[in-house]
Design an enzyme around this catalytic site. Structure first.
Site, mmCIF file in Angstrom:
data_model
loop_
_atom_site.group_PDB
_atom_site.id
_atom_site.type_symbol
_atom_site.label_atom_id
_atom_site.label_comp_id
_atom_site.label_asym_id
_atom_site.label_seq_id
_atom_site.Cartn_x
_atom_site.Cartn_y
_atom_site.Cartn_z
ATOM 1 N N HIS A 82 -5.869 2.504 -10.620
ATOM 2 C CA HIS A 82 -4.945 2.953 -9.571
ATOM 3 C C HIS A 82 -3.990 3.965 -10.180
ATOM 4 C CE1 HIS A 82 -2.336 2.744 -6.047
ATOM 5 N NE2 HIS A 82 -1.344 2.823 -6.908
ATOM 6 N N ASP A 161 2.225 -5.898 2.902
ATOM 7 C CA ASP A 161 2.603 -4.608 2.307
ATOM 8 C C ASP A 161 2.641 -3.507 3.362
ATOM 9 O OD1 ASP A 161 3.180 -2.798 0.028
ATOM 10 O OD2 ASP A 161 1.304 -1.902 0.692
ATOM 11 N N ARG A 168 10.224 0.211 4.351
ATOM 12 C CA ARG A 168 10.871 0.838 3.192
ATOM 13 C C ARG A 168 10.937 2.350 3.363
ATOM 14 N NH1 ARG A 168 7.186 -0.738 -1.425
ATOM 15 N NH2 ARG A 168 8.489 0.672 -2.624
ATOM 16 N N SER A 183 4.158 -3.987 -4.397
ATOM 17 C CA SER A 183 3.340 -3.323 -3.378
ATOM 18 C C SER A 183 1.983 -2.919 -3.970
ATOM 19 C CB SER A 183 4.107 -2.098 -2.857
ATOM 20 O OG SER A 183 3.272 -1.202 -2.196
ATOM 21 N N LYS A 187 -1.996 -5.213 -3.636
ATOM 22 C CA LYS A 187 -3.242 -4.615 -3.109
ATOM 23 C C LYS A 187 -4.343 -4.639 -4.163
ATOM 24 C CE LYS A 187 -0.655 -1.206 -1.828
ATOM 25 N NZ LYS A 187 0.060 -0.046 -1.364
HETATM 26 N N1 URA Z 1 2.387 3.162 -3.832
HETATM 27 C C1 URA Z 1 2.301 1.963 -3.214
HETATM 28 O O1 URA Z 1 1.218 1.509 -2.887
HETATM 29 N N2 URA Z 1 3.443 1.296 -2.974
HETATM 30 C C2 URA Z 1 4.658 1.737 -3.324
HETATM 31 O O2 URA Z 1 5.639 1.071 -3.091
HETATM 32 C C3 URA Z 1 4.732 2.987 -3.958
HETATM 33 C C4 URA Z 1 3.581 3.673 -4.214
#
Ligand code: URA
Length: 433
Positions: A82, A161, A168, A183, A187
């Site tokens: 990621h 999320d 947010r 966050s 995932k």
């Molecule tokens: N990418 C994400 O998936 N979440 C965040 O809070 C910031 C970047």
């Protein structure tokens, strides 16, 4: 339990326990906690922070708020990566094929880009016919058969999320390390891979502006991974300038193809080889990074890596002839060279500004429902440390219409050219684990 008490508690720097965190996540997902209370809590977290234990508990509560992908039917160690995102970041398009060509099992779920440039899915969709909507069963089958699949994130993955991130985004609570870490990691954990490699970027075009913050974010995510018994590592890389030369969806796919042929930009290749060697070590296919690095170089030079991309494109319905012959990608009608007004060395190159220019050309989206234009974007001819003569091309713009003066000014303002020699910047600061 009352949400208002929990808000007060965090405001006074209290430390939540498991039950309190579960109450917050359950209540927000089922709608019994309204947005205004959740906003107040998120802001209190931004000011008071979360301990490592609270961050791990929050991540797990979020992870289990929806479906969990079960990849146990895929043989071998499943590796995932990621990136925290940056301008011109097409690493997944290169890393996936090179790692899979060396025997890695890359089962990757990606998101779309929101902000300056398109995400991995937008880039892949510039290949005509490429399908990112693959069932879990077909996803598993594909990774078992060819070692590689990159698909869209399931809509039922981590609903907590989705809701919290949207809130947010409009309450000034995005830039908070424990919230970003939970966050991202919720995932990644729900996506089911055995190992996670994070590319945490810092600099002008990244979420984290400083190296120090990037390291803090990486350490927070590595700690979450440890808590969940997942091998989690992180490359810390600079986003002081765009990665590679291309910014824009099909332009980045073309650059990824070139890199898989060993003819790509040096910075992109270096990042992919270093990150890829870490992934192969995580997969336990190689004992040390230097052997893995050599193996990755080999699959580039013998054509197996490019072959792997073709296999994935074919399996996901894409037109492979575009990979064989990138000239087929549509070129927009305006192709304009932007030339330097000064002789000297490129001292800085504002990645974020150039990302925004690409978005304004249509290559990225301002709201999540917008379509992206796959053909537009920029290709940089000069990067930091390069010498440039007056009249030489700095970059090439691919656009649908003639450029406005405003856009031209934004491009020129992105480059700072000085008389003195400028060193090329370091790309990878360190690999943390
Ligand atoms: N990418 C994400 O998936 N979440 C965040 O809070 C910031 C970047």
């Amino acid at each position: 339990m009352r949400m208002v008490d929990l808000i007060e508690y965090k405001k006074n720097n209290g430390e939540f326990n498991q039950q309190q965190i579960q109450f917050i996540i359950d209540g927000y997902v089922d709608g019994s906690i309204p947005d205004y209370q959740m906003s107040a809590l998120l802001m209190a977290i931004c000011f008071q922070g979360l301990t490592a234990k609270e961050t791990a508990m929050l991540t797990q509560a979020m992870e289990y708020s929806g479906d969990i992908i079960d990849l146990s039917k895929i043989e071998g160690v499943k590796v995932d990566k990621h990136s925290t995102g940056g301008v011109g970041d097409k690493t997944s398009l290169v890393l996936g094929p090179i790692v899979a060509a060396c025997g890695g099992k890359v089962a990757k779920m990606s998101g779309r880009g929101l902000g300056h440039t398109g995400g991995t899915l937008d880039k892949l969709e510039s290949i005509p016919g490429f399908n990112i909507y693959v069932s879990e069963e077909d996803f598993i089958q594909q990774v078992n058969d060819i070692g590689l699949a990159i698909i869209g994130q399931s809509a039922t993955l981590v609903p907590a999320d989705k809701k919290i991130y949207a809130l947010r985004d409009v309450t000034g609570t995005v830039s908070c390390i424990p919230l970003i870490a939970s966050s991202i990691m919720s995932k990644k954990l729900a996506s089911g891979a055995d190992t996670i490699l994070l590319d945490v970027k810092y600099g002008n075009g990244a979420f984290m502006q400083t190296l120090e913050d990037a390291k803090k974010l990486a350490q927070t995510m590595i700690d979450i991974g440890k808590h969940c018994h997942k091998d989690t590592r992180a490359t810390i890389s600079s986003m002081s300038q765009p990665l590679g030369n291309a910014i824009g969806n099909s332009l980045e796919v073309i650059e990824a193809i070139e890199t898989l042929k060993g003819k790509g930009p040096q910075d992109l290749e270096e990042l992919c080889l270093k990150a890829g060697s870490t992934m192969l070590v995580q997969a336990k296919l190689y004992q040390d990074e230097s052997l893995a690095y050599k193996a990755l170089q080999e699959v580039i030079s013998d054509g197996k890596a490019l072959e792997k991309l073709k296999e994935m494109v074919q399996r996901q319905g894409g037109d492979v002839s575009y990979i064989e012959n990138p000239e087929l990608f549509e070129k927009p009608s305006v192709i304009m060279k932007i030339t330097s007004k000064k002789t000297g060395y490129v001292q800085s190159l504002e990645a974020k500004n150039l990302g925004i220019v690409s978005m304004k050309l249509g290559g990225g989206r301002m709201t999540k429902d917008e379509d992206v234009d796959h053909a537009v974007g920029l290709v940089l001819n000069k990067k930091i440390g390069d010498h440039v003569e007056i009249g030489e091309t700095l970059l090439t713009v691919y656009a649908r219409n003639e450029l406005s003066q405003e856009l031209l000014n934004e491009i020129y303002q992105s480059y700072t050219i000085v008389d003195e020699f400028v060193e090329k910047p370091i790309l990878i600061e360190e690999i943390m684990k």
